[in-house]
Design an enzyme around this catalytic site. Structure first.
Site, mmCIF file in Angstrom:
data_model
loop_
_atom_site.group_PDB
_atom_site.id
_atom_site.type_symbol
_atom_site.label_atom_id
_atom_site.label_comp_id
_atom_site.label_asym_id
_atom_site.label_seq_id
_atom_site.Cartn_x
_atom_site.Cartn_y
_atom_site.Cartn_z
ATOM 1 N N GLY A 1 -7.164 2.968 -8.073
ATOM 2 C CA GLY A 1 -7.149 1.698 -8.935
ATOM 3 C C GLY A 1 -6.446 0.428 -8.255
ATOM 4 O O GLY A 1 -7.335 -0.683 -8.108
ATOM 5 N N ARG B 1 -15.806 -1.006 -13.801
ATOM 6 C CA ARG B 1 -15.961 0.361 -14.172
ATOM 7 C C ARG B 1 -17.261 0.478 -15.338
ATOM 8 O O ARG B 1 -17.800 1.390 -15.483
ATOM 9 C CB ARG B 1 -14.693 0.951 -14.960
ATOM 10 C CG ARG B 1 -13.802 1.427 -13.719
ATOM 11 C CD ARG B 1 -12.569 2.211 -14.282
ATOM 12 N NE ARG B 1 -11.819 2.852 -13.126
ATOM 13 C CZ ARG B 1 -10.942 3.419 -13.287
ATOM 14 N NH1 ARG B 1 -10.182 3.490 -14.419
ATOM 15 N NH2 ARG B 1 -10.261 4.064 -12.218
ATOM 16 N N LYS C 1 3.068 6.406 -6.657
ATOM 17 C CA LYS C 1 3.105 7.540 -7.089
ATOM 18 C C LYS C 1 3.417 8.613 -6.297
ATOM 19 O O LYS C 1 2.637 9.473 -5.705
ATOM 20 C CB LYS C 1 1.873 7.960 -7.835
ATOM 21 C CG LYS C 1 1.410 7.008 -8.829
ATOM 22 C CD LYS C 1 0.056 7.212 -9.687
ATOM 23 C CE LYS C 1 -0.469 6.117 -10.077
ATOM 24 N NZ LYS C 1 -2.196 6.196 -10.218
ATOM 25 N N GLY D 1 -6.878 9.779 -8.640
ATOM 26 C CA GLY D 1 -6.380 10.950 -8.667
ATOM 27 C C GLY D 1 -7.492 11.938 -8.512
ATOM 28 O O GLY D 1 -7.247 12.768 -7.737
HETATM 29 P P1 ADP Z 1 -3.590 3.513 -6.429
HETATM 30 O O1 ADP Z 1 -3.939 2.931 -7.719
HETATM 31 O O2 ADP Z 1 -4.293 2.606 -5.501
HETATM 32 O O3 ADP Z 1 -3.496 4.970 -6.549
HETATM 33 P P2 ADP Z 1 -0.834 3.449 -6.702
HETATM 34 O O4 ADP Z 1 -0.889 3.494 -8.180
HETATM 35 O O5 ADP Z 1 -0.081 4.754 -6.351
HETATM 36 O O6 ADP Z 1 -1.867 3.140 -5.977
HETATM 37 O O7 ADP Z 1 0.475 2.368 -6.561
HETATM 38 C C1 ADP Z 1 0.097 0.966 -6.429
HETATM 39 C C2 ADP Z 1 1.434 0.528 -6.854
HETATM 40 O O8 ADP Z 1 2.422 0.469 -5.754
HETATM 41 C C3 ADP Z 1 1.063 -1.330 -6.628
HETATM 42 O O9 ADP Z 1 1.486 -1.589 -7.975
HETATM 43 C C4 ADP Z 1 2.337 -1.764 -5.638
HETATM 44 O O10 ADP Z 1 2.924 -2.736 -6.161
HETATM 45 C C5 ADP Z 1 3.411 -0.688 -5.418
HETATM 46 N N1 ADP Z 1 4.130 -0.426 -4.540
HETATM 47 C C6 ADP Z 1 3.497 -0.477 -3.146
HETATM 48 N N2 ADP Z 1 4.498 -0.210 -2.303
HETATM 49 C C7 ADP Z 1 5.691 -0.445 -2.648
HETATM 50 C C8 ADP Z 1 6.930 -0.528 -2.339
HETATM 51 N N3 ADP Z 1 7.287 -0.530 -1.140
HETATM 52 N N4 ADP Z 1 7.677 -0.737 -3.463
HETATM 53 C C9 ADP Z 1 7.488 -0.762 -4.692
HETATM 54 N N5 ADP Z 1 6.047 -0.735 -5.013
HETATM 55 C C10 ADP Z 1 5.293 -0.599 -4.285
HETATM 56 MG MG MG Z 2 -2.422 2.827 -9.557
#
Ligand code: ADP
Ligand code: MG
Length: 371
Positions: free
Chosen positions: A325, A39, A176, A348
């Site tokens: 992220g 970043r 999320k 987001g």
């Molecule tokens: P991003 O940052 O790409 O938007 P999120 O923050 O929504 O993604 O989610 C990322 C997290 O989701 C990771 O830390 C991953 O470990 C967790 N995750 C993905 N699938 C599962 C699952 N089936 N159970 C628990 N955690 C999960």
């Molecule tokens: Mg995330």
């Protein structure tokens, strides 16, 4: 027609001017050290554009969630050291969220921010979906523009929304769930199909009547998922869900499952059959947007699904965009960061721009005195 958003050239002559650049230096940290400076490097084109033309650049960012009070853990010191290496002579203010006025969009805080400042540049795409003081305040009074990073983000994401090559597929995962369910509906209006993995999938699987064991899911969102499944079917859109899963059984042992999880089991990744099916969808698409890992990829036992999807993102001839992220981190971890067309710096914000077609930060820039 909405007014265009001013770009750097719309600032006019910047020589000798003090320019406040709102950056997104919300970098991942471990024990006080920056683990990824992506970043900071991403802000350099805008910083250099301004300094090369004789401007004095003052950067400002938030870091973490210090809740409106100075918190040593979230000080900008480590970022300031790295920034000085990459862009000598560029100033960096203290963490904006050390002051409650930032998140409250307090007028007095804005006043202090713009003191002695001649112009404002927003290059913090990751914060543009928040009507915070440093995002919407300065453009009310100062000549303002979007930075090069923000400009690229807006071009790519609005391009996806307004004029995608079809089929356009969105891949959603991550943890999320209720946050992202809101955008599923909006995404369904613009995509041809939706692929759901990660923890996201369990609320959908529950909505289809499958037992999800002790996986991460949100019972109060089941009705929403039911409605989304019904609506998408009625509109001829497909929501692809897993047909096999990987996780641990009730005793905590690694296990593979079909789509029904036994009592006490936890799903932590999509299964190999699902990963192959998801890859096929990606290979056949002409535009792909990916947000959220397919599983708990931080644990090597549960990285395969995310790795397969990342590989397909690298291999497909589709126009590929990754936001989020953790999704970006996964892509980098597997060595595919350079093989997609655009890695967004905002999770987001990217979802909200796709959903609504605008962001509070962009609206503020359109209202600037020079716009
Ligand atoms: P991003 O940052 O790409 O938007 P999120 O923050 O929504 O993604 O989610 C990322 C997290 O989701 C990771 O830390 C991953 O470990 C967790 N995750 C993905 N699938 C599962 C699952 N089936 N159970 C628990 N955690 C999960
Ligand atoms: Mg995330």
């Amino acid at each position: 027609m909405t007014r265009p958003i001013p770009t750097l050239t719309d600032l006019g002559d910047v020589r000798g001017k003090r320019v406040l650049v709102r950056t997104d230096f919300n970098v991942p940290m471990e024990n006080g050290a920056i683990t990824d400076d992506f970043r900071i490097r991403a802000a350099l084109p805008t910083i250099n554009w301004l300094t090369e033309r004789g401007a004095t650049v003052v950067t400002a960012s938030h870091l973490g969630r210090p809740k409106g009070a100075p918190t040593p853990k979230y000080s900008m010191d480590a970022v300031r050291v790295r920034l000085a290496e990459l862009a000598p002579g560029v100033e960096l203010l203290e963490n904006l969220r050390f002051d409650p006025g930032e998140e409250a969009n307090d007028a007095a805080f804005v006043e202090r921010l713009v003191q002695g400042i001649d112009m404002y540049v927003d290059d913090a795409f990751g914060a543009c979906h928040r009507a915070h003081a440093s995002i919407v305040g300065p453009p009310r009074t100062l000549p303002s523009a979007m930075g090069l990073l923000l400009q690229k983000e807006v071009e790519v994401l609005l391009g996806l929304r307004n004029n995608p090559k079809r089929p356009f597929v969105a891949i959603l995962g991550g943890s999320k769930i209720s946050d992202k369910l809101g955008v599923v509906e909006a995404l369904l209006a613009v995509v041809d199909s939706l692929v759901v993995g990660g923890a996201m999938c369990f609320t959908f699987l529950a909505a289809q009547g499958y037992p999800v064991g002790d996986s991460l899911w949100e019972p109060d969102q089941v009705d929403t998922c039911k409605r989304l499944l019904a609506e998408s079917a009625a509109n001829g859109k497909t929501i692809h869900l897993p047909e096999d899963l990987v996780g641990v059984d009730a005793t905590g042992r690694f296990a593979t499952f079909g789509v029904r999880l036994p009592e006490g089991a936890k799903g932590f990744d999509i299964g190999p059959g699902t990963a192959a099916a998801f890859s096929d969808v990606i290979m056949e698409a002409r535009t792909v947007f990916w947000n959220g890992p397919m599983g708990m990829f931080e644990d090597p036992r549960f990285e395969a699904g995310t790795r397969t999807v990342a590989q397909a993102m690298a291999d497909t001839s589709a126009f590929t965009v990754v936001g989020g992220g953790d999704s970006a981190a996964a892509l980098a971890q597997f060595g595919f960061a350079d093989d997609v067309d655009h890695v967004s710096t905002g999770g987001g914000a990217a979802l909200e721009l796709l959903e609504l077609g605008d962001l509070p930060g962009l609206e503020a820039l359109r209202g600037a005195p020079n716009a």
